[in-house]
Design a protein around this motif. Structure first.
Motif, short mmCIF file in Angstrom:
data_model
loop_
_atom_site.label_atom_id
_atom_site.label_comp_id
_atom_site.label_asym_id
_atom_site.label_seq_id
_atom_site.Cartn_x
_atom_site.Cartn_y
_atom_site.Cartn_z
N ASP A 146 0.84 -1.20 0.00
CA ASP A 146 0.00 0.00 0.00
C ASP A 146 0.88 1.26 0.00
OD1 ASP A 146 -2.58 1.10 -0.03
OD2 ASP A 146 -2.45 1.56 2.10
N PHE A 147 2.13 1.10 0.45
CA PHE A 147 3.06 2.23 0.44
C PHE A 147 4.02 2.20 -0.74
CE2 PHE A 147 1.73 2.24 4.83
CZ PHE A 147 1.56 3.59 5.06
N THR A 148 4.41 0.98 -1.15
CA THR A 148 5.50 0.91 -2.12
C THR A 148 5.04 0.72 -3.55
OG1 THR A 148 5.68 -1.46 -1.80
CG2 THR A 148 7.06 -0.07 -0.42
N GLY A 205 1.08 -1.81 9.77
CA GLY A 205 2.43 -2.14 10.23
C GLY A 205 3.48 -1.08 9.92
N PRO A 206 3.65 -0.71 8.64
CA PRO A 206 4.69 0.26 8.32
C PRO A 206 4.54 1.56 9.12
CG PRO A 206 3.84 -0.74 6.32
CD PRO A 206 2.98 -1.23 7.45
N VAL A 207 3.31 2.01 9.32
CA VAL A 207 3.08 3.25 10.07
C VAL A 207 3.47 3.05 11.52
CG1 VAL A 207 1.35 4.91 10.79
CG2 VAL A 207 1.19 3.86 8.54
N ALA A 243 7.14 3.02 11.77
CA ALA A 243 7.67 4.35 11.51
C ALA A 243 7.47 5.26 12.71
CB ALA A 243 7.00 4.95 10.28
N CYS A 244 6.37 5.05 13.41
CA CYS A 244 6.03 5.87 14.56
C CYS A 244 7.06 5.72 15.67
CB CYS A 244 4.63 5.48 15.04
SG CYS A 244 4.06 6.42 16.42
N GLN A 245 7.75 4.58 15.68
CA GLN A 245 8.81 4.38 16.67
C GLN A 245 9.98 5.35 16.41
OE1 GLN A 245 8.69 2.20 19.38
NE2 GLN A 245 6.57 2.34 18.66
N GLN A 246 10.20 5.60 15.13
CA GLN A 246 11.30 6.50 14.79
C GLN A 246 10.87 7.96 14.83
OE1 GLN A 246 12.37 3.92 11.39
NE2 GLN A 246 14.28 5.08 11.44
N GLN A 262 5.24 10.15 3.76
CA GLN A 262 6.65 10.54 3.69
C GLN A 262 7.43 9.99 4.89
OE1 GLN A 262 8.19 11.63 1.12
NE2 GLN A 262 6.18 11.56 0.14
N TYR A 263 6.84 10.12 6.07
CA TYR A 263 7.49 9.59 7.27
C TYR A 263 7.77 8.10 7.10
CZ TYR A 263 6.95 13.62 10.41
OH TYR A 263 7.07 14.83 11.03
N VAL A 264 6.77 7.38 6.63
CA VAL A 264 6.91 5.93 6.50
C VAL A 264 8.04 5.60 5.53
CG1 VAL A 264 5.81 3.84 5.63
CG2 VAL A 264 4.55 5.34 7.14
N LEU A 265 8.07 6.32 4.41
CA LEU A 265 9.07 6.00 3.41
C LEU A 265 10.48 6.39 3.89
CD1 LEU A 265 7.10 6.90 0.17
CD2 LEU A 265 7.51 4.65 1.17
N GLN A 266 10.55 7.42 4.76
CA GLN A 266 11.85 7.79 5.31
C GLN A 266 12.32 6.81 6.39
OE1 GLN A 266 11.77 11.86 6.78
NE2 GLN A 266 10.85 12.51 4.84
N SER A 267 11.37 6.24 7.08
CA SER A 267 11.73 5.35 8.18
C SER A 267 12.06 3.96 7.62
CB SER A 267 10.54 5.22 9.13
OG SER A 267 9.56 4.43 8.51
#
Lengths: 403, 408
Positions: free
Chosen positions: B304-306, B327-329, B332-335, B358-363
């Motif tokens: 869904d992100f990639t 999951g990815p979110v 990512a929220c941990q970072q 953007q956050y998810v893709l950066q994390s």
């Protein structure tokens, strides 16, 4: 003998004396016998209907309640309650359905479950199969039959909820915010699915594949019936579909009769009754539900005639019959005239419909009566309230016509 | 970095002590099984994973090193799967000829439009992922039990029923989410309206129940009824969100199990019950299906992100738009703890969806979710390897690898 005279004699015929009447005095039935027996004909008021329903509930021990404890305590249900509260103030039909479930003024809500319990008690345990004797019975009804009654109510309610979904692209500005409607739809689907899942779960616990198949096919019939109902009521430009009474009967069987008929049959299957008894139960359930539907279809026509603003469904039994009687062309002309005048002329409609509908009811009532009599001779006295329930239903309808 | 990982461990050690959800009662007729394997929820595997992670790599440096290596493992399995076996889809399809025709035969409906709606998704263009797993599992169990080279008619029916239940839930989900496209075409609700779409879903469900009843096995009925209940409960879980950060991941995995894995797990179990009386085999089938199912959904959430929407046949970032933190979110929220607020308001403010993306893709959220999916797949392979070797068993192993590497 004219039809009208025949019909006037009907009450006496339906309340036929003989073995049934005597059996109603069976002491265990208590208050039932005092009301139903004797010379006088049963009262015809709706209050009487409610009375019979509550008596019937006493007979089966305790009425079915689809809000079983397990259901009530579930997280999902409290979640639904929370979400429904958010809908208050919107126009979503789910609210009407929900309040209808809570304020059951007409005692119709758990009628299906009640009939399943009554027929279970009437049939009793099967004489041929002693193996199911060790099942628990409360007030002469197996616990599996009580579950079945609950499942019947669950399926009925689920479809009632799913019926109230709105089409988002047909919304008018008067319907309020799109967001509210979307949310309402979401909750309606989820709560309907939740009820269906509970029904499936209950069915699986019955451990009887034939019962599962019967109820699954009843669900299929019901969905198709609801689809027909939706599609006929949605088309406003087509005032009525050109259907005859036989098509009406088929469609009404799907939308109103199939569930009760198949549940009654399944109740017999659970008590290991043979195919003949199962078929009897099926027929009883079917005709009971059909009479119930005809009765409610008739209501707009037999209400006090002072108010002109009574609305009625143009696909209800009386209209369909009237159309068949008049012929399509003449009916369309009448409709056209009525639209010009702004209202339909009930008086014209009535006479022809009255006669035919009475015939239809007569046919149904005879079937019910036959079913009832058959049970009297072969089963127990418990059948009495059922026969009375159906008889009163027909009385309610007919007496108003003949008054 | 380590400090932000610790909450995960707390979350997961909390989980097994609580009432274990769905997986704890895989089916009423099921065997008790070994306690750790059978009773652990979807969370349990993750619990084990984290436990093994933390014991093997007690300090922060090895933790990050471990994460670094995971992508390499992933690539490795990618290269293997292409060459080693024949295509599991081809193998499965041998038993599924006429699958969609047979499903359409189950939908005995007289009304044209209603029939058209109910058959809409049975057009042969779906992946038929579930039926494939089911027939492969049926054959693997039959060979394991009696070296039988046949699939029973009842086992094939389970494949049909699994696809029907799946489709019925899709039709309802699309109304709930107000989705407009699926599998590259318009959804039922967009074409025929919500009112009719809901009925179509109910109709498919009733047809599935009838087919299920006709198999004539009460145990199998109970097993698949569990799926229907799980699907609804999963949808309810999706409706609510946990405020507690630690509970959020457990909530997510429980939802994933109920909405996706339960169907695969229980239909695998159902065919094993029909093919073999040994409860140990039933448990293997169930565990395989559960683990593959969760992995499947985790990868779905990654895609869904990639992935781009052309590939998926449905719009991407769909979950974020629905306000769902997958999951990815969550990783990512941990970072990026600033995502917490967005998760809590369900990405409802303008720009939230894009920012979160953007956050998810950066994390390393995508990577970590993939890694988690991989762990589930390894668990699935470990389970299925307990069965006697067969082409179908190997195809199931390969299928679990395909789940990881799929791009649509």
């Amino acid at each position: 003998m004219s039809l009208r005279k025949l019909l006037l004699r009907l009450p006496g015929y339906l309340g036929a004396s003989g073995p049934p009447r005597r059996l109603w005095r069976f002491p265990a039935l208590g208050p039932v016998s005092s009301v139903g027996s004797g010379r006088e004909r049963p009262s015809r008021s709706p209050a009487h209907w409610n009375q019979v329903v509550s008596e019937a509930e006493k007979i089966v021990g305790y009425p079915t309640s689809f809000m079983s404890l397990r259901c009530l305590l579930s997280d999902e249900l409290s979640n639904i309650a929370l979400q429904v509260r958010k809908l208050v103030g919107t126009q979503h039909p789910l609210l009407t359905t929900a309040s209808g479930l809570v304020h059951d003024s007409r005692h119709n809500l758990q009628l299906r479950g009640l009939v399943v319990l009554l027929i279970s008690k009437a049939a009793g345990p099967s004489s041929m199969n002693a193996s199911c004797q060790n099942y628990d019975t409360v007030s002469g009804i197996y616990s599996c039959q009580r579950s079945l009654a609950e499942i019947t109510e669950l399926i009925h309610t689920a479809l009632l909820v799913h019926r109230g979904i709105v089409n988002l692209n047909e919304l008018q500005s008067s319907d309020g915010a799109l967001k509210d409607m979307q949310f309402g739809n979401k909750i309606a689907i989820l709560s309907g699915d939740f009820l269906l899942a509970n029904a499936c779960n209950g069915l699986a616990l019955l451990q009887n594949t034939k019962v599962v198949e019967l109820l699954a096919s009843a669900l299929m019939d019901l969905v198709q019936g609801v689809y027909h109902e939706n599609s006929t009521s949605a088309k406003e430009n087509h005032i009525t579909e050109d259907i005859g009474i036989s098509t009406w009967k088929e469609q009404t069987f799907l939308s109103h009769g199939a569930l009760l008929a198949k549940s009654c049959q399944a109740a017999m299957e659970l008590a290991k009754h043979d195919a003949d008894v199962q078929d009897m139960a099926f027929q009883y359930g079917k005709h009971m539900a059909m009479s119930h539907k005809i009765n409610s279809d008739l209501q707009p026509f037999i209400k006090e005639k002072t108010s002109d603003s009574v609305t009625f469904n143009l696909n209800s039994a009386p209209v369909v019959l009237h159309q068949e009687f008049l012929g399509r062309d003449l009916w369309m002309k009448q409709i056209g005239e009525a639209q010009e005048k702004g209202r339909l002329d009930y008086a014209k409609l009535e006479l022809s419909v009255c006669l035919q509908l009475s015939l239809l009811l007569l046919e149904t009532s005879l079937l019910l009566k036959d079913g009832g009599r058959w049970y009297f001779y072969h089963f127990r006295q418990n059948m009495a309230p059922m026969v009375r329930l159906s008889t009163i239903l027909i009385f309610l309808t007919l007496s108003k016509w003949l008054a | 970095m380590a400090s932000c990982r610790w909450p995960w461990r707390r979350c997961c050690s909390w989980r097994p002590a609580a009432r274990s959800p769905g997986p704890a009662s895989p089916g009423r007729a099921g065997p008790p099984g070994p306690p750790s394997a059978a009773d652990a929820g979807a969370q349990m595997s993750y619990f084990n994973l984290v436990k093994s992670l933390t014991s093997a790599f007690p300090n922060r440096y090895s933790m990050s090193r471990f994460h670094h290596t995971t992508s390499a493992v992933c690539c490795c399995s990618k290269t293997q799967s292409g060459e080693k076996y024949t295509d599991p889809f081809k193998l499965g399809w041998r038993d599924l000829n006429g699958l969609y025709e047979d499903i359409r035969k189950e939908l005995l409906i007289s009304t044209t439009e209603l029939k058209e709606m109910s058959e809409y998704y049975f057009d042969g263009k779906g992946k038929a992922f579930r039926p494939i797993i089911v027939v492969l599992m049926a054959r693997a169990c039959n060979i394991h039990h009696s070296n039988s080279r046949d699939v029973q008619a009842s086992q094939r029916s389970i494949a049909l029923i699994a696809e029907m239940i799946h489709t019925a839930s899709l039709v309802h989900d699309d109304v709930i989410d107000d989705a407009s496209s699926r599998r590259g075409k318009h959804t039922v609700n967009k074409i025929w309206g919500e009112k009719k779409a809901v009925l179509a879903g109910d109709l498919i469900l009733s047809a599935a129940s009838m087919a299920l009843a006709r198999i004539g096995n009460t145990t199998v009925i109970s097993i698949l009824t569990q799926v229907i209940e799980d699907l609804v409960r999963g949808e309810f879980l999706q409706l609510g969100s946990k405020e507690n950060e630690n509970e959020r991941f457990a909530h997510y995995l429980e939802k994933t199990f109920k909405k996706t894995a339960s169907l695969i797990a229980n239909s695998c179990k159902a065919v094993s019950v029909l093919g073999c009386p040994d409860p140990v085999v039933h448990e293997i089938a169930y565990q395989y299906g559960k683990n593959v199912g969760i992995a499947f959904q985790l990868i779905d959430d990654v895609l869904d992100f990639t992935s781009c929407s052309d590939q998926m046949g449905k719009p991407t970032s769909a979950d974020l738009k629905l306000g769902l933190a997958t999951g990815p979110v969550l990783f990512a929220c941990q970072q990026f703890p600033e995502m917490n607020a967005m998760i809590m308001r369900r990405f409802s403010l303008p720009g939230d969806v894009d920012r979160a993306r953007q956050y998810v893709l950066q994390s390393d959220g995508v990577q970590q979710t993939t890694y988690l999916a991989q762990r589930y797949c390894h668990e699935a392979i470990r389970e299925i390897s307990k069965l006697r070797p067969s082409a179908e068993r190997d195809a199931l192993i390969q299928l679990s690898e395909i789940v990881l590497t799929r791009d649509k």
